[in-house]
Design an enzyme around this catalytic site. Structure first.
Site, PDB file in Angstrom:
ATOM      1  NE  ARG A  16      43.980  40.253  36.437  1.00 18.32           N
ATOM      2  CZ  ARG A  16      43.935  39.352  35.455  1.00 18.32           C
ATOM      3  NH1 ARG A  16      44.856  38.397  35.371  1.00 18.32           N
ATOM      4  NH2 ARG A  16      42.972  39.403  34.549  1.00 18.32           N
ATOM      5  CG  ASP A  37      39.500  38.892  41.601  1.00 17.20           C
ATOM      6  OD1 ASP A  37      39.117  38.223  40.618  1.00 17.20           O
ATOM      7  OD2 ASP A  37      40.140  39.955  41.486  1.00 17.20           O
ATOM      8  CG  ASP A  60      30.266  35.094  39.679  1.00 14.33           C
ATOM      9  OD1 ASP A  60      30.135  36.255  39.249  1.00 14.33           O
ATOM     10  OD2 ASP A  60      29.871  34.091  39.034  1.00 14.33           O
ATOM     11  CG  ASN A  88      38.381  47.668  41.029  1.00 12.98           C
ATOM     12  OD1 ASN A  88      38.799  48.723  40.590  1.00 12.98           O
ATOM     13  ND2 ASN A  88      38.976  46.505  40.757  1.00 12.98           N
ATOM     14  CE1 TYR A 153      35.014  48.080  30.892  1.00 17.13           C
ATOM     15  CE2 TYR A 153      35.067  50.188  29.759  1.00 17.13           C
ATOM     16  CZ  TYR A 153      35.466  49.375  30.804  1.00 17.13           C
ATOM     17  OH  TYR A 153      36.315  49.877  31.758  1.00 17.13           O
ATOM     18  CE  LYS A 157      33.424  49.688  33.665  1.00 17.11           C
ATOM     19  NZ  LYS A 157      33.748  49.414  35.085  1.00 17.11           N
ATOM     20  CB  VAL A 186      44.213  52.063  34.525  1.00 16.01           C
ATOM     21  CG1 VAL A 186      45.036  51.797  35.787  1.00 16.01           C
ATOM     22  CG2 VAL A 186      43.202  53.177  34.788  1.00 16.01           C
ATOM     23  CB  THR A 188      45.311  47.091  34.882  1.00 16.49           C
ATOM     24  OG1 THR A 188      44.273  47.423  33.942  1.00 16.49           O
ATOM     25  CG2 THR A 188      45.378  48.175  35.954  1.00 16.49           C
TER      26      THR A 188
END
Length: 267
Positions: A16, A37, A60, A88, A153, A157, A186, A188
């Site tokens: 998605r 995914d 995974d 991604n 996070y 990153k 974004v 999403t």
């Protein structure tokens, strides 16, 4: 069109949102695309809607076994070669540092950081044997700066940004380019969880382009880095954030819409 004719591409987190947009663009440009995914029903549906040029694999990214299975699908579907990997897949667990459990911290590191490392390591032999390729690691503007509540996070990153440079240095001699992409907000499930229309504009009134980004815009930037158009680009960061990292519009100063129109931030 046709920039990726005859190419084999892997996109993780492709069930998605941003990953789906990336997978669809690669397929539209002629590639065979393996979508990875853990959201199996969604992933299968996306692959089926793309058609014969797509395959879905349960992946995974935080496990070596998951990557082994994904590479098996690449070999059988793509004829043994691999040209592009887009790391991604990512998760986000916002919390203050003192409220972040070790388990929650490590779950983010496992998917975002370890997943990227394992993906690069798994893809490299296939790319080397194919004569080269392109790896695009999706980092974030939070891999350049940070915000409160994003300890795990941000750590993941920033790590992606650094790992990208190491891989670019080690694998350039094999014709493998490795770059990181740094999106801002974004639209999403991660960037706008409740898909509220007002969240597409209101949080972005102080950046140059006063709206959220959209998955197709990120996918276009990924495709550029993956393509021959970026043949001399490796080990670097591409920021796609509507100007968030450039600075902030100040309503009372010359050049802002607020200064000329006489109100606060643009609606």
């Amino acid at each position: 069109m046709g920039r990726f004719d005859g190419k084999v591409v892997v996109v993780t987190g492709a069930a998605r949102g941003q990953g789906e947009a990336e997978a669809r663009l690669f397929a539209a440009e002629g590639a065979k695309v393996v979508l990875g995914d853990v959201l199996d029903a969604d992933g299968e549906a996306v692959a089926a809607s793309i058609g014969d040029s797509a395959r879905y694999v349960h992946l995974d990214v935080s496990t070596e076994e998951g990557w082994d299975s994904a590479m098996d699908v690449v070999r059988s579907f793509g004829g043994g070669g691999l040209d592009v990997l887009v790391n991604n897949a990512a998760i986000l667990r916002p919390a203050a540092i003192e409220d972040t459990s070790l388990a929650d911290y490590m779950s983010v590191i496992g998917v975002n950081q370890i997943g990227c490392f394992l993906g690069m390591r798994a893809a490299m032999p296939l790319m080397r044997d194919s004569g080269g390729g392109s790896i695009v690691n999706i980092s974030s503007i939070d891999g350049i700066g940070s915000k409160n509540g994003l300890i795990s996070y941000t750590a993941s990153k920033f790590a992606i940004r650094g790992m990208t440079k190491t891989a670019a240095m080690e694998w350039g001699r094999f014709g493998i380019r490795v770059n990181s992409l740094h999106p801002g907000g974004v639209n999403t499930v991660m960037g706008n969880p409740i898909m509220a229309k007002e969240l597409e504009t209101i949080p972005y009134q102080q950046q140059a382009i006063q709206r959220i980004g959209y998955p197709d815009e990120i996918a276009a930037a990924v495709a550029f880095l993956a393509s021959d158009e970026a043949s001399y680009v490796t080990g670097t960061e591409l920021v796609v954030d509507g100007g968030w990292m450039a600075g902030r519009l100040e309503p009372g100063l010359p050049g802002s819409a607020a200064q000329t129109q006489g109100y606060g931030y643009n609606a």
